[in-house]
Design a protein around this motif. Structure first.
Motif, short mmCIF file in Angstrom:
data_model
loop_
_atom_site.label_atom_id
_atom_site.label_comp_id
_atom_site.label_asym_id
_atom_site.label_seq_id
_atom_site.Cartn_x
_atom_site.Cartn_y
_atom_site.Cartn_z
N ALA A 90 -2.61 -6.42 -6.54
CA ALA A 90 -3.00 -5.00 -6.42
C ALA A 90 -3.41 -4.46 -7.78
CB ALA A 90 -1.85 -4.18 -5.87
N HIS A 91 -4.51 -3.70 -7.78
CA HIS A 91 -4.95 -2.95 -8.96
C HIS A 91 -4.88 -1.48 -8.57
CE1 HIS A 91 -8.65 -1.60 -11.57
NE2 HIS A 91 -7.51 -1.06 -11.98
N ALA A 92 -4.06 -0.72 -9.30
CA ALA A 92 -3.91 0.71 -9.00
C ALA A 92 -3.97 1.48 -10.30
CB ALA A 92 -2.59 0.96 -8.28
N ARG A 124 0.83 -1.22 0.00
CA ARG A 124 0.00 0.00 0.00
C ARG A 124 0.86 1.26 0.00
NH1 ARG A 124 -5.27 -0.93 1.40
NH2 ARG A 124 -5.54 -3.00 2.27
N GLU A 125 1.84 1.28 0.92
CA GLU A 125 2.68 2.47 1.06
C GLU A 125 3.52 2.70 -0.18
OE1 GLU A 125 4.80 1.88 4.77
OE2 GLU A 125 2.89 1.72 5.85
N ALA A 126 4.05 1.62 -0.77
CA ALA A 126 4.90 1.76 -1.96
C ALA A 126 4.09 2.32 -3.13
CB ALA A 126 5.52 0.41 -2.33
N LEU A 127 2.88 1.82 -3.32
CA LEU A 127 2.05 2.31 -4.43
C LEU A 127 1.75 3.80 -4.25
CD1 LEU A 127 -0.29 -0.76 -4.94
CD2 LEU A 127 1.12 0.28 -6.73
N ALA A 128 1.43 4.18 -3.01
CA ALA A 128 1.14 5.60 -2.74
C ALA A 128 2.39 6.44 -2.97
CB ALA A 128 0.62 5.75 -1.31
N ALA A 129 3.55 5.97 -2.46
CA ALA A 129 4.79 6.74 -2.59
C ALA A 129 5.21 6.88 -4.05
CB ALA A 129 5.90 6.08 -1.79
N ALA A 130 4.87 5.89 -4.88
CA ALA A 130 5.22 5.95 -6.30
C ALA A 130 4.16 6.71 -7.12
CB ALA A 130 5.41 4.53 -6.85
N GLY A 131 3.14 7.22 -6.44
CA GLY A 131 2.17 8.09 -7.11
C GLY A 131 0.97 7.39 -7.72
N PHE A 132 0.70 6.15 -7.29
CA PHE A 132 -0.47 5.44 -7.82
C PHE A 132 -1.63 5.48 -6.83
CE2 PHE A 132 3.14 3.27 -9.91
CZ PHE A 132 2.75 3.40 -11.24
N ALA A 133 -2.84 5.46 -7.35
CA ALA A 133 -4.04 5.40 -6.50
C ALA A 133 -4.51 3.94 -6.45
CB ALA A 133 -5.13 6.28 -7.08
N LEU A 134 -4.56 3.39 -5.24
CA LEU A 134 -4.94 1.98 -5.09
C LEU A 134 -6.43 1.80 -5.34
CD1 LEU A 134 -3.91 -0.85 -4.29
CD2 LEU A 134 -4.49 -0.29 -1.92
N ARG A 135 -6.77 0.81 -6.15
CA ARG A 135 -8.18 0.50 -6.40
C ARG A 135 -8.61 -0.75 -5.67
NH1 ARG A 135 -10.20 2.23 -11.55
NH2 ARG A 135 -11.92 0.89 -10.95
N GLU A 136 -7.72 -1.75 -5.62
CA GLU A 136 -8.08 -3.00 -4.96
C GLU A 136 -6.82 -3.73 -4.53
OE1 GLU A 136 -9.77 -6.09 -7.41
OE2 GLU A 136 -10.54 -7.16 -5.66
N LEU A 137 -6.88 -4.37 -3.35
CA LEU A 137 -5.75 -5.18 -2.90
C LEU A 137 -6.31 -6.48 -2.31
CD1 LEU A 137 -2.65 -5.28 -2.46
CD2 LEU A 137 -3.03 -4.21 -0.25
#
Ligand code: SAM
Length: 281
Positions: A273-275, A238-251
């Protein structure tokens, strides 16, 4: 084990003892056929029950692509390795699938399957299973043919470079897929986040990214190679996707059942993960 106890309690893992040089050296010994045997034959690739890990991965992808939302001209699969299972649902929704890998031996293994050459790995049980769960009654040979037609390019890639493909593809990809690559090539969590941000450069604004990966894994085997893996928890993803600028849709997560802990790695589970890359402006 100590690692497993810490993972269950959600405590931080020890720092992965690896360096970019150790990883590169490890991959020089990567044996594609041993890797396929360890992960894509029974017991892990057992289609008799959805409780096994391979059917779980295929269902995540089939359900996500079934929405019809993820589609376009190009999908890039990052770190394809010697495998095509991850492209079976994707290939219905894109004109071109670009496969990529760091290692020539993996690009060659993939090419053998794409050209239908003798000695290629037999993916037909995977293709049959995906046709079954997609439920459209499609003959599996039609899907096999479609994937082979759409698998246009098999390119070298290095996710540690800001432009992973060297020369960027233009226009950028409509979607990215990456299965069990970033955590298996990054010496630590910071490198994992950077690699994820590099992938962002391949994707158009608004484009989708689908990641499958290992949770709580510190190594895996591929013949003579023992590859270090950065052990991730769900919160790290979760944190990595956010830090890389992606919006998480599903995990989604899957816990590896004891029967599938075969010694070819020390994986505790799998994440899907779907982002989405935000639209600019
Ligand atoms: N995607 C396949 C799967 O789902 O089984 C293969 C995953 S395998 C664990 C990791 C892959 O990453 C290998 O194919 C390896 O060659 C590739 N790889 C190694 N170093 C890399 C790098 N720097 N950039 C991109 N891929 C790399």
């Amino acid at each position: 084990s100590d690692k497993r106890r810490r993972w269950r309690r959600g405590e931080p893992q020890p720092l992965a003892m690896s360096s970019p040089a150790a990883l590169r050296e490890g991959y020089e010994h990567f044996d594609p056929r041993a890797y396929l045997r360890n992960n894509y034959l029974p017991p892990r690739a057992d289609f008799s029950s959805e409780e096994f890990v391979v059917p779980w991965k295929l269902r995540c992808l089939a359900e996500t692509f079934a929405s019809g939302e993820i589609r376009g001209r190009t999908l890039i699969d990052v770190g394809t390795g010697p495998t095509i299972y991850q492209l079976l649902s994707a290939c219905d929704h894109f004109e071109e699938i670009v496969a990529t890998d760091y290692l020539a031996v993996n690009r060659e293994e993939l090419g053998r399957w794409a050209r239908g050459e003798p000695g290629a790995f037999d993916w037909s049980p995977f293709i049959q299973h995906v046709c079954k769960i997609e439920g459209r009654g499609e003959p599996w040979q039609d899907k096999e043919r479609r994937l082979r037609q759409r698998l246009g390019r098999i390119l070298p890639i290095d996710v540690h470079r800001p432009e992973p493909l060297g020369t960027p593809l233009r226009p950028r990809a409509d979607a990215l897929l990456s299965a069990f690559c970033l955590e298996a090539v990054s010496p630590d969590r910071a490198a994992f986040v950077r690699a994820l941000a590099h992938l962002g450069n391949l994707l158009r604004p608004g484009g989708h990214v689908l990641l499958l990966g290992a949770l709580g894994e510190s190594f895996y085997l591929a013949g003579p190679a023992r590859l270090p893996v950065v052990p991730l928890q769900e919160s790290d993803v979760r944190e990595a996707l956010a830090a890389a600028g992606f919006a998480l849709r599903e995990l989604r997560t899957y816990a590896m059942p004891p029967a599938l802990r075969t010694g070819v790695d020390d994986v505790d589970g799998v994440f899907f993960a779907h982002a989405q890359k935000p639209l600019e402006g």
